[in-house]
Motif scaffolding. Sequence first.
Motif, PDB file in Angstrom:
ATOM      1  N   THR A 257      82.333  22.782   6.947  1.00 42.44           N
ATOM      2  CA  THR A 257      81.142  23.116   6.196  1.00 42.44           C
ATOM      3  C   THR A 257      81.496  23.944   4.987  1.00 42.44           C
ATOM      4  O   THR A 257      80.828  24.901   4.653  1.00 42.44           O
ATOM      5  N   SER A 258      82.553  23.573   4.315  1.00 47.68           N
ATOM      6  CA  SER A 258      82.982  24.313   3.144  1.00 47.68           C
ATOM      7  C   SER A 258      81.974  24.222   2.012  1.00 47.68           C
ATOM      8  O   SER A 258      81.987  25.017   1.114  1.00 47.68           O
TER       9      SER A 258
ATOM     10  N   PHE B  17      79.322  30.686   7.864  1.00 44.51           N
ATOM     11  CA  PHE B  17      79.790  30.000   9.066  1.00 44.51           C
ATOM     12  C   PHE B  17      79.115  30.553  10.324  1.00 44.51           C
ATOM     13  O   PHE B  17      78.949  29.838  11.303  1.00 44.51           O
TER      14      PHE B  17
ATOM     15  N   ARG C 150      84.910  23.966  12.446  1.00 50.54           N
ATOM     16  CA  ARG C 150      83.666  24.159  11.737  1.00 50.54           C
ATOM     17  C   ARG C 150      83.822  24.962  10.465  1.00 50.54           C
ATOM     18  O   ARG C 150      83.158  24.730   9.474  1.00 50.54           O
ATOM     19  N   PHE C 151      84.713  25.949  10.482  1.00 50.40           N
ATOM     20  CA  PHE C 151      84.794  26.835   9.325  1.00 50.40           C
ATOM     21  C   PHE C 151      85.087  26.067   8.052  1.00 50.40           C
ATOM     22  O   PHE C 151      84.608  26.409   6.985  1.00 50.40           O
TER      23      PHE C 151
END
Length: 567
Positions: free
Chosen positions: A15-16, A338, A11-12
């Motif tokens: 969703t940049s 995040f 996820r980190f």
Amino acid sequence: MHYQNRTGAARFLATSLATAVLAVSLGGCLSSGGGGGGGGSTTPAPNPLQVSTQQGDYIGIEEAGMRVYRGIRYGVAERFASPEFPPAHEEAVQLSEAFGSACPQNASPFGEASVDEDCLFLNVYSPEEPGDYPVMVWIHGGAFIYGSGGASYDPRHLVERGVVVVTLNYRLGALGFLPHAALGNANFGLQDQQLALRWVQENIAAFDGDPDNVTIFGESAGGHSVMSQIASPAAEGLFHKAIIQSGAYNGTQLPLAAGQYAFARETLAQLGCTTADDLLSCLRSQTVEDILAAQAGNYLPVTGTPTLPVSIIEALATGEFNKVPVMSGSNLEEGSLFTLLALADEDDALRVVLAPGVSDTIKDASYASSVATLLEENPALDTQQIASDYLARFATLPAPDKYIAAHAAIGTDWRFNCPNSTQWELLKDQVPTWGYWFTERNAPALPGLAAPFPLGATHTAEIQFVLSSNETLTERGATEDHLALAEHMASYWTNFARYGDDPAIGPNGTDGSGSLPAWDPVSDAGFVNNLVAPTPTASSKAAFDIAHQCGYWNAPPVLPEEDVLPQ
């Protein structure tokens, strides 16, 4: 480190958001024309907006005090093959306000869906007046699965300071970064970036850019791309300076075999290609939609390939890298973005801390479980101890604030800022190196990011101070102080592009007015530039390291070897 193809672990990066959070309508900023009439062959007088490239002529438009050339095709590529320059065209191509297609990506809040593999386009923005200008090439972020070089970025603040700006698309997701021995070089997205840089070398002089003074810059996955190009022997000579914004994460990357397991195994199984006699033929027979549905939640360039023989960290540590001046930095609260996304994820345990009527014991356990998910790519870490240590730092805050603050701090320190500090140390004695620390906690709100807690100086918040117009910043609620910071940052960025090869000047410029606060290179004295509104200030690298617990992360709590499960 170990990496898994799990949504929580990915996820980190997934969703940049560099594209999403800056994607705002540029309506009202676009001109309907200015290119003049028709093709070059029938124009009686030279058209100042017509340029000649190795691939043929293009006619641009006038817009916001710039000459603008959108949608230039710089490359063509067969699926899972290295890109090549496109064939030349005979007739002059009239360009418009339209960008070329984004590379294939799933529909998301972070960008529009695309299934068009004919996507290797770039955009050139030049000052109105002829000249010989430094060149800045922007590589967008987006976890290597989202984004484009299109409407999310408005470079007028940079162009008006006398530089040519190029933005580009590159292949994303499995189509750009699926690692497998049978695919050979594998890092096709990095190869696309390199082809675009070769296009710049061959053609940018026609747009009044200096091919001998090219700065590459990017944020998040774009910053990681910049660092990968610094480490890539194949990129030698294609650029002369580099700016990395929040891109120092995962500098150890993954060797091809480990990447194949982490990023390709599940994808190939879903596509039915695992046992194929000819993997390449199997992959080329799939629809774009099926590949996008099967791809991982994020990607990283892998090592052990011709494009990237060794990792970023190994290249910096051995001194075997493209030695160019570097400007790099990260944000005070990178991880808050995040944490917000974790709170919105129905599968993430952190959501429990927001639920009313839940006991502190359950909230403690849910927070610790979410931290384990955040850190699961490294199974050696003692995530329970780390969760406890960070929660103790925020014990005086009420619930749920203490859990949110601790989770965000872990994401900030472990993922972004302490790796940034490590790279400063590796770079500073080898190349001129300037470090920044973006700490403007009251930055204008980013579109679509309503949060139940303050995001502060979060991931991507700094981009708008470099690649947005004053009008856009004001629409988002920018104050005069914020506009002043944007002026400073645009000046630093363009001064670095012009003077970065001189450690005595660098981002500071030469106007002698004193209006731009001095920015010293990173050295044993350890100064970094604290980017805060309205006026940046010098800060010590030691203060940065203390604020982000970098001593802690230099030797984090780990599990006994016998307790580390095989992956």
